[in-house]
Write a protein that holds these residues in place. Sequence first.
Motif, PDB file in Angstrom:
ATOM      1  N   SER A   1     -17.039 -64.166  -4.510  1.00 57.15           N
ATOM      2  CA  SER A   1     -16.783 -64.293  -6.177  1.00 57.15           C
ATOM      3  C   SER A   1     -17.145 -63.001  -6.571  1.00 57.15           C
ATOM      4  N   TYR A   2     -16.377 -62.297  -7.589  1.00 57.60           N
ATOM      5  CA  TYR A   2     -16.954 -61.051  -8.097  1.00 57.60           C
ATOM      6  C   TYR A   2     -18.068 -61.692  -9.210  1.00 57.60           C
ATOM      7  N   GLU A   3     -18.995 -60.890  -9.543  1.00 51.33           N
ATOM      8  CA  GLU A   3     -19.925 -61.059 -10.234  1.00 51.33           C
ATOM      9  C   GLU A   3     -19.563 -61.647 -11.676  1.00 51.33           C
ATOM     10  N   ASN A   4     -18.461 -61.069 -12.093  1.00 50.82           N
ATOM     11  CA  ASN A   4     -18.105 -61.480 -13.543  1.00 50.82           C
ATOM     12  C   ASN A   4     -16.735 -62.433 -13.345  1.00 50.82           C
ATOM     13  N   GLY A   5     -16.231 -62.678 -12.146  1.00 48.25           N
ATOM     14  CA  GLY A   5     -15.334 -63.659 -11.961  1.00 48.25           C
ATOM     15  C   GLY A   5     -15.460 -65.010 -12.460  1.00 48.25           C
ATOM     16  N   ARG A   6     -14.423 -65.673 -12.562  1.00 46.67           N
ATOM     17  CA  ARG A   6     -14.411 -67.157 -12.905  1.00 46.67           C
ATOM     18  C   ARG A   6     -14.693 -68.076 -11.846  1.00 46.67           C
ATOM     19  N   GLY A   7     -14.186 -67.851 -10.876  1.00 45.64           N
ATOM     20  CA  GLY A   7     -14.219 -68.812  -9.561  1.00 45.64           C
ATOM     21  C   GLY A   7     -14.082 -67.550  -8.216  1.00 45.64           C
TER      22      GLY A   7
ATOM     23  N   ASP B   1      -4.072 -68.289  -4.966  1.00 46.66           N
ATOM     24  CA  ASP B   1      -5.623 -68.597  -5.355  1.00 46.66           C
ATOM     25  C   ASP B   1      -6.780 -68.499  -4.387  1.00 46.66           C
TER      26      ASP B   1
END
Length: 232
Positions: free
Chosen positions: A12-18, A216
């Motif tokens: 997951s990216y730090e600022n990602g949603r999921g 996804d």
Amino acid sequence: DGEIEFENVTFSYENGRGPALHNISFKVGKGSSVALVGESGAGKSTILRLLYRFYDLKPGEGRILIDGQDISTVTQKSLRQAIGVVPQDSVLFNSSIMYNIGYGKFGASLQEIEEAARSAQMHDRIMSFPTGYETLVGERGVRLSGGEKQRVAIARTLLKNPPILLLDEATSALDTTTEKDIQKALQNLVQGRSSLSIAHRLSTIASADLILVLRDGQIVEQGNHRELVAFD
Ligand code: ADP
Ligand code: ADP
């Protein structure tokens, strides 16, 4: 040399949603080619970034192995020596084509550079004195087409000679002559190396040993071209 394995990789990216990637597992055998396909946002670039440790990104769960070794235990320098990257849009220096090809390989001879240029189907441009040797490219010199820039990147990578390749194919349409030249250049580059491509060209997909269809952040289908077409 050049065997790649993703083992249950979740990221997951730090600022990602999921999670951008969810439980991804696959193998790239030594010298074989894997094509990543899927809509924008499916996770293709994230796979390449994790393998190259771009921005020092690391899997949240799972492991990535090269020749059996967890890449989180190797130095960035040795990782980058093993992996060549051909981006979708290469940035060139304001210098000659020859310099742009030789850049990154300290002490490369003119002969080596010319040979790489030839394998990358850049010889016309290179050999047409003075374009290749003297004329500046970039904002203060001649402008190269997208296809020419890509072949410069291919030649640079041929010179570097890494066992592993990451390719991000351009989405833009090219004229048929350029398309053929690039196809040939890519064939020469991929030959004998393990490759992972964000694939847009049908020729790349059709010739891949394994196609991974992503959606996804998950692998929803896999197989070679024949198997996937039969599956449809
Ligand atoms: P693709 O290459 O298939 O288009 P990406 O790997 O770029 O897909 O993106 C996978 C997911 O991660 C997407 O949901 C995307 O929005 C997200 N993502 C990609 N890069 C970043 C980033 N730097 N920060 C946050 N989220 C990102
Ligand atoms: P920007 O437009 O923000 O400067 P670019 O990615 O277009 O970013 O260009 C970055 C550098 O790459 C430029 O300074 C130039 O030297 C080089 N470059 C860009 N496009 C070309 C081109 N078509 N041919 C040769 N060099 C180029």
